[in-house]
Design a protein around this motif. Sequence first.
Motif, mmCIF file in Angstrom:
data_model
loop_
_atom_site.group_PDB
_atom_site.id
_atom_site.type_symbol
_atom_site.label_atom_id
_atom_site.label_comp_id
_atom_site.label_asym_id
_atom_site.label_seq_id
_atom_site.Cartn_x
_atom_site.Cartn_y
_atom_site.Cartn_z
ATOM 1 N N LYS A 79 3.058 49.331 21.820
ATOM 2 C CA LYS A 79 4.197 49.988 21.185
ATOM 3 C C LYS A 79 4.602 49.303 19.884
ATOM 4 N N CYS A 80 4.829 47.998 19.927
ATOM 5 C CA CYS A 80 5.327 47.308 18.726
ATOM 6 C C CYS A 80 4.233 46.561 17.971
ATOM 7 N N THR A 126 3.109 42.926 29.698
ATOM 8 C CA THR A 126 3.072 43.585 31.006
ATOM 9 C C THR A 126 2.201 44.827 30.954
ATOM 10 N N VAL A 127 1.894 45.353 32.120
ATOM 11 C CA VAL A 127 1.129 46.599 32.217
ATOM 12 C C VAL A 127 2.080 47.724 32.620
ATOM 13 N N GLU A 139 -0.975 50.959 29.840
ATOM 14 C CA GLU A 139 -0.838 50.487 28.471
ATOM 15 C C GLU A 139 -0.131 49.146 28.545
ATOM 16 N N ASN A 140 -0.594 48.207 27.737
ATOM 17 C CA ASN A 140 0.012 46.889 27.723
ATOM 18 C C ASN A 140 1.237 46.934 26.819
ATOM 19 N N CYS A 197 9.490 46.067 25.025
ATOM 20 C CA CYS A 197 9.087 47.474 24.914
ATOM 21 C C CYS A 197 8.995 48.126 26.293
ATOM 22 N N HIS A 198 8.559 47.377 27.289
ATOM 23 C CA HIS A 198 8.468 47.917 28.651
ATOM 24 C C HIS A 198 9.872 48.252 29.158
#
Length: 113
Positions: free
Chosen positions: A52-53, A66-67, A85-86, A91-92
């Motif tokens: 994401k970032c 994280t996953v 997605e990692n 972001c998680h």
Amino acid sequence: MGQTFRPRRSGKPAEKSQAELDEMVRRMRGEQSASGSYREQSLKIHGWICAKCGREFDLANLHLLTVHHRDGNHLNNPPDGSNWENLCVWCHDDEHSRGVLGDYLNDGESRRK
């Protein structure tokens, strides 16, 4: 001085047999190793970067990557990594809070109508 709060106990907790405890430990170890294996696979497939970032990770901070399961099903772990997605922890957290916020806002909309 003041009173302290002590929860009431409704009785003695049921004791588990050694066989039940052994089974519980086996199950927990199995879940732990299964979750570790898909994380390792995802890191190999998708790399040590947040999807994401774009933040990159190294051994010192890899624990912050994280996953995320795209479909929300933690049991859906295809070996090709298509459901993963990692994401960094920030972001998680954002990914999961967006759904909560959306549900809250949509519920407010339905009440206003």
